[in-house]
Design an enzyme around this catalytic site. Sequence first.
Site, PDB file in Angstrom:
ATOM      1  N   GLY A   1      46.070  53.927  36.565  1.00 37.45           N
ATOM      2  CA  GLY A   1      45.579  53.107  37.677  1.00 37.45           C
ATOM      3  C   GLY A   1      45.711  51.625  37.386  1.00 37.45           C
ATOM      4  O   GLY A   1      46.046  50.829  38.278  1.00 37.45           O
TER       5      GLY A   1
ATOM      6  N   ASN B   1      51.928  70.453  27.790  1.00 41.46           N
ATOM      7  CA  ASN B   1      50.544  69.997  27.604  1.00 41.46           C
ATOM      8  C   ASN B   1      49.715  71.076  26.912  1.00 41.46           C
ATOM      9  O   ASN B   1      48.984  70.799  25.969  1.00 41.46           O
ATOM     10  CB  ASN B   1      49.913  69.612  28.943  1.00 41.46           C
ATOM     11  CG  ASN B   1      50.296  68.206  29.372  1.00 41.46           C
ATOM     12  OD1 ASN B   1      49.780  67.236  28.836  1.00 41.46           O
ATOM     13  ND2 ASN B   1      51.217  68.094  30.307  1.00 41.46           N
TER      14      ASN B   1
ATOM     15  N   THR C   1      40.681  52.289  36.427  1.00 40.53           N
ATOM     16  CA  THR C   1      41.629  51.255  36.003  1.00 40.53           C
ATOM     17  C   THR C   1      42.007  51.484  34.552  1.00 40.53           C
ATOM     18  O   THR C   1      41.683  50.685  33.667  1.00 40.53           O
ATOM     19  CB  THR C   1      40.997  49.856  36.243  1.00 40.53           C
ATOM     20  OG1 THR C   1      40.521  49.819  37.592  1.00 40.53           O
ATOM     21  CG2 THR C   1      42.006  48.741  36.040  1.00 40.53           C
TER      22      THR C   1
ATOM     23  N   LYS D   1      56.240  69.930  39.080  1.00 39.09           N
ATOM     24  CA  LYS D   1      55.757  69.139  37.946  1.00 39.09           C
ATOM     25  C   LYS D   1      55.056  70.026  36.920  1.00 39.09           C
ATOM     26  O   LYS D   1      55.106  69.772  35.713  1.00 39.09           O
ATOM     27  CB  LYS D   1      54.840  68.007  38.411  1.00 39.09           C
ATOM     28  CG  LYS D   1      54.589  67.031  37.258  1.00 39.09           C
ATOM     29  CD  LYS D   1      54.107  65.655  37.630  1.00 39.09           C
ATOM     30  CE  LYS D   1      54.186  64.756  36.403  1.00 39.09           C
ATOM     31  NZ  LYS D   1      53.073  63.811  36.298  1.00 39.09           N
TER      32      LYS D   1
END
Lengths: 320, 320
Positions: free
Chosen positions: B23, B208, B19, B200
């Site tokens: 998320g 990145n 979370t 992607k």
Amino acid sequence: MANQFIYNSSQLSYAILGTGALGGYYGACLQKSGLDVHFLLHSDYEYVSKHGLVVESKNGDFTLPQVQAYSETSKMPPCDVVIVALKTTQNHLLPQMLPNLVKENGVVLVLQNGLGVEDEVAKIVGSNRVMGGLCFLCSNKVGAGHIRHLDYGEIKMGEYAANYQTAGITKRMQQIANDFESAGIKMQLAEDLLLARWQKLVWNIPYNGLSVVLDARTDELMGNSHTRSLVEELMWEVVAGAKSCDRTIPQNFVETMLQYTDKMKPYRTSMKIDYDEKRPLEVEKMFGNPLKFSQARGANLPKITMLYQQLKFLDSRNSS
Amino acid sequence: MANQFIYNSSQLSYAILGTGALGGYYGACLQKSGLDVHFLLHSDYEYVSKHGLVVESKNGDFTLPQVQAYSETSKMPPCDVVIVALKTTQNHLLPQMLPNLVKENGVVLVLQNGLGVEDEVAKIVGSNRVMGGLCFLCSNKVGAGHIRHLDYGEIKMGEYAANYQTAGITKRMQQIANDFESAGIKMQLAEDLLLARWQKLVWNIPYNGLSVVLDARTDELMGNSHTRSLVEELMWEVVAGAKSCDRTIPQNFVETMLQYTDKMKPYRTSMKIDYDEKRPLEVEKMFGNPLKFSQARGANLPKITMLYQQLKFLDSRNSS
């Protein structure tokens, strides 16, 4: 006539362009051995004209209370041997400096890193008045006119001939080498300057490049399996670059360089020191020119190309 | 039976594993739209069980004073859709977490970066109970249970089939996508999950990777001609990697990604944020697995390999 004795008997005179960690060390050794040496200085000119040079060396410290110091090449006398010990990032100054400084029968000895530096000098003084030297020297300038020689010092010297043709061993090389040997500097004579330069790049390209990009010492690069592999792969690309110039670096040379570095004390490369000091990096001579040489001959060196691109980015940001 | 409706009519239940910025945002949106959502938390468990979640969003702020929070998967009820929103560096925990959490007819939806994550999950729950989603989301966790949604949010979702065979559009995909759309999240359905993942990576691998190695934002990488070329060359290597897996990324895709990045606000990539926060980097899934996939099929991607090696070095030093 080229590649002969410069003078048959009399002593050679030397000019040192760039009296820093490298030029200051070698020039001081030459003067100490009794030779006529003329030093070009920039920021340290005032100090050195008054106080001379101090060399701390593992071979014994010494002081030269008086040296022939100059702030401009126009005030220097013509010399038999003009040693270029500037950073290659200063090479745009050479067309002004060299023509009147090197004697008719004299020679310019380029003690710089990378590839293609002799080509540039040959355009200025003619290809029969150029030699190159590869220095294996650990030294620092620790203050004005104050040089600390830490280790090594050997020079591998070679004659330049147009387009880096193999030039063999000449008498003037031997004469200059004798002067250096008499000054306590170990010399090696290379029959093939281009091969010698490519061989030095086998070490310089991976360690100088990666030390800057990854902010790492040699021992850190060797201690991680991924960067250790990358170092080796970069070395093989240098071998391929040499091959494209018809120069064969022996197969075991890569392994020898890896083992040599394993045994070295943890080392911060010269390019990393430049980067940390916010000085411009010698990217073009050490990376750009080897790539140009190879690409012109159809060789593709992707990892060296990538390292070059990364260094160009970092160098540009570092100087802004 | 696989790839069918999970339930014909009743509402789906959702588990959110992880979370955080991602998320937490999607889970909160789903709960706000009226769905039954169960949140797994780690460090924020105590706080969120008491105070719920706060979402600041460009689409409107909202608060969920009460959420179903858990500190262990063993305490969570079996769910229809288990959303994996952990960093891939936590994926070693999945074999313990997933088996009892996903219902017999349920599905695990992997919202992670990189390649090969669905393969891992398939080994745990079977290849007919896995889907993947690519999230185009800018959000941060700014405090315990406090998420700041900055921009975007779209998810491109695809069915997994063994060995990344093309699986097409299924009814259960549509059912889940409907739930997300009802929660205000834009959805795209991909017929070919592997192609979507490689696409992607065209963006993720250069930006990145280089953002970490060169300590740079996207605008800095694009503003220097050398790194801009390097970005593009890395993108073409990703296209070659996709090709080795029989996936064709359209020629203009690279140019589109470059233009898209030119127009973006200066952006610090998620991997750079992880690096700066001293969190482990998702190097294996984002770089290591694409390399493994390609190398197993005979493709050589030298610049991505070098970026991988550099990141492994930096990641290892960063965590020590």
